[in-house]
Scaffold this motif. Structure first.
Motif, PDB file in Angstrom:
ATOM      1  N   LEU A 107       0.848  -1.193   0.000  1.00 42.70           N
ATOM      2  CA  LEU A 107       0.000   0.000   0.000  1.00 42.70           C
ATOM      3  C   LEU A 107       0.884   1.244   0.000  1.00 42.70           C
ATOM      4  O   LEU A 107       1.888   1.297   0.706  1.00 42.70           O
ATOM      5  N   TYR A 108       0.502   2.231  -0.791  1.00 43.59           N
ATOM      6  CA  TYR A 108       1.135   3.549  -0.714  1.00 43.59           C
ATOM      7  C   TYR A 108       0.331   4.333   0.315  1.00 43.59           C
ATOM      8  O   TYR A 108      -0.688   4.925  -0.006  1.00 43.59           O
ATOM      9  N   LYS A 109       0.764   4.272   1.566  1.00 43.58           N
ATOM     10  CA  LYS A 109       0.020   4.934   2.637  1.00 43.58           C
ATOM     11  C   LYS A 109       0.155   6.449   2.527  1.00 43.58           C
ATOM     12  O   LYS A 109       1.266   6.983   2.499  1.00 43.58           O
ATOM     13  N   PRO A 110      -0.961   7.164   2.496  1.00 41.91           N
ATOM     14  CA  PRO A 110      -0.883   8.628   2.497  1.00 41.91           C
ATOM     15  C   PRO A 110      -0.652   9.148   3.915  1.00 41.91           C
ATOM     16  O   PRO A 110      -0.810   8.418   4.903  1.00 41.91           O
ATOM     17  N   ARG A 111      -0.302  10.398   4.027  1.00 38.00           N
ATOM     18  CA  ARG A 111      -0.251  11.042   5.331  1.00 38.00           C
ATOM     19  C   ARG A 111      -1.676  11.138   5.874  1.00 38.00           C
ATOM     20  O   ARG A 111      -2.638  11.183   5.128  1.00 38.00           O
ATOM     21  N   GLY A 112      -1.797  11.167   7.202  1.00 40.69           N
ATOM     22  CA  GLY A 112      -3.113  11.330   7.807  1.00 40.69           C
ATOM     23  C   GLY A 112      -3.926  10.054   7.868  1.00 40.69           C
ATOM     24  O   GLY A 112      -5.155  10.100   7.962  1.00 40.69           O
ATOM     25  N   VAL A 113      -3.250   8.897   7.800  1.00 43.15           N
ATOM     26  CA  VAL A 113      -3.929   7.599   7.900  1.00 43.15           C
ATOM     27  C   VAL A 113      -3.184   6.758   8.935  1.00 43.15           C
ATOM     28  O   VAL A 113      -1.946   6.748   8.975  1.00 43.15           O
ATOM     29  N   ILE A 114      -3.942   6.053   9.777  1.00 38.08           N
ATOM     30  CA  ILE A 114      -3.358   5.247  10.845  1.00 38.08           C
ATOM     31  C   ILE A 114      -2.971   3.867  10.323  1.00 38.08           C
ATOM     32  O   ILE A 114      -3.752   3.214   9.634  1.00 38.08           O
ATOM     33  N   THR A 170       9.517  -0.807  -4.535  1.00 40.08           N
ATOM     34  CA  THR A 170       9.415   0.645  -4.659  1.00 40.08           C
ATOM     35  C   THR A 170       7.953   1.032  -4.898  1.00 40.08           C
ATOM     36  O   THR A 170       7.090   0.166  -5.100  1.00 40.08           O
ATOM     37  N   LEU A 171       7.700   2.326  -4.903  1.00 36.80           N
ATOM     38  CA  LEU A 171       6.344   2.841  -5.100  1.00 36.80           C
ATOM     39  C   LEU A 171       6.012   3.073  -6.577  1.00 36.80           C
ATOM     40  O   LEU A 171       4.967   3.659  -6.879  1.00 36.80           O
ATOM     41  N   ASP A 172       6.851   2.598  -7.464  1.00 35.29           N
ATOM     42  CA  ASP A 172       6.636   2.821  -8.903  1.00 35.29           C
ATOM     43  C   ASP A 172       5.222   2.415  -9.321  1.00 35.29           C
ATOM     44  O   ASP A 172       4.772   1.304  -9.036  1.00 35.29           O
ATOM     45  N   GLY A 173       4.528   3.334  -9.986  1.00 33.22           N
ATOM     46  CA  GLY A 173       3.199   3.038 -10.520  1.00 33.22           C
ATOM     47  C   GLY A 173       2.065   3.258  -9.548  1.00 33.22           C
ATOM     48  O   GLY A 173       0.892   3.091  -9.916  1.00 33.22           O
ATOM     49  N   LEU A 174       2.370   3.621  -8.307  1.00 26.97           N
ATOM     50  CA  LEU A 174       1.326   3.817  -7.300  1.00 26.97           C
ATOM     51  C   LEU A 174       1.204   5.285  -6.914  1.00 26.97           C
ATOM     52  O   LEU A 174       2.197   6.013  -6.854  1.00 26.97           O
ATOM     53  N   GLN A 175      -0.018   5.711  -6.657  1.00 23.41           N
ATOM     54  CA  GLN A 175      -0.302   7.023  -6.106  1.00 23.41           C
ATOM     55  C   GLN A 175      -0.742   6.855  -4.655  1.00 23.41           C
ATOM     56  O   GLN A 175      -1.157   5.764  -4.253  1.00 23.41           O
ATOM     57  N   PRO A 176      -0.663   7.928  -3.836  1.00 24.94           N
ATOM     58  CA  PRO A 176      -1.102   7.801  -2.440  1.00 24.94           C
ATOM     59  C   PRO A 176      -2.510   7.202  -2.340  1.00 24.94           C
ATOM     60  O   PRO A 176      -3.429   7.647  -3.016  1.00 24.94           O
TER      61      PRO A 176
END
Length: 247
Positions: free
Chosen positions: A69-76, A217-223
């Motif tokens: 998962l590409y975890k965004p900021r503001g998520v637990i 890596t996070l290649d190909g993923l958005q938050p």
């Protein structure tokens, strides 16, 4: 479980409900039943056809799954939150298996987070002796000199922890804004590891992102995006962690 007989404590750990060591204690304490009978011997082996219960709750026999998962900021980084804040599982609505995070990322930190229902895999990656590289990019307030940055490798005492980075690289410096961007490689991840380490140096972290986990890596993923790991990725990261632990 697999089609072959496996040790009971391993099967319990693989289900994701606890570690193998704690599973052994549950068996010793008489908290585990196999086909309705209490089992207290640690050498007991079971097959996929056996019904295993822990504290009266049957183990689910779902296949193991592995997600990034590409975890965004503001998520637990949890399955639930007593303050009703958004948690990582809220971002994975299409995942039907009961997955859980491997380790965690702070609320204000973004980047790679692995989730699985394979307890043994999770325990392997979180083993205190493993040295799977975790690469972060941190934007900090202030511009430390070479001597100060050298302390990152030597280790910095914070409370009762010794916090260190395996390596670091200066990516950029902005003298007008008095900021620096660092790439930091960790082999372990204590609570708020980088933030506490930089605070002790006097250069608080303004923004933090985990960009690599082993070879992932996070290649190909958005938050907020996620994807299953490929069989090759699962094998590579498992082998990397296993090799280091054995050494």
């Amino acid at each position: 479980m697999t089609n072959q007989n496996e040790r009971l404590q391993k099967v319990i750990a693989q289900s994701g409900i606890t570690s193998r060591r704690k599973a052994e204690q549950l068996i010793i304490d008489g908290k585990v039943r196999v086909n309705g009978q209490v089992v207290t011997e640690l050498g007991t082996k079971v097959s996929r056809d056996d019904e295993v219960e822990v504290n009266g709750v049957p183990l689910e026999k779902e296949p193991h799954v592995y997600y990034m998962l590409y975890k965004p900021r503001g998520v637990i980084s949890s399955l639930k939150d007593d303050k009703n804040r958004k948690v990582v599982i809220d971002l994975m609505e299409e995942v039907t298996e009961r997955v859980f995070p491997i380790g965690r990322l702070d609320y204000d930190t973004s980047g790679i987070l692995l989730l699985t229902n394979d307890g043994e895999f999770a325990n392997l990656l979180m083993h205190p002796k493993h040295e799977v590289d975790k690469v972060y990019v941190a934007k900090i307030k202030g511009i430390p000199d070479k001597k100060e940055l050298g302390r990152l490798r030597k280790g910095i005492k914070a409370d009762n922890d010794m916090l260190k980075a395996a390596n670091y690289t200066i990516l950029s410096t902005d003298k007008k804004k008095n900021t620096m961007v660092l790439e930091l490689t960790l082999h372990e991840g204590k609570n708020r590891h980088i933030r506490r380490m930089m605070e002790q140096l006097g250069y608080p972290v303004m923004k933090l992102k985990r960009e690599k986990y082993g070879m992932l890596t996070l290649d190909g993923l958005q938050p907020g995006d996620y994807r299953p790991l490929t069989p090759k990725e699962i094998k590579q990261i498992r082998n990397q962690a296993s090799k280091i632990v054995k050494e």
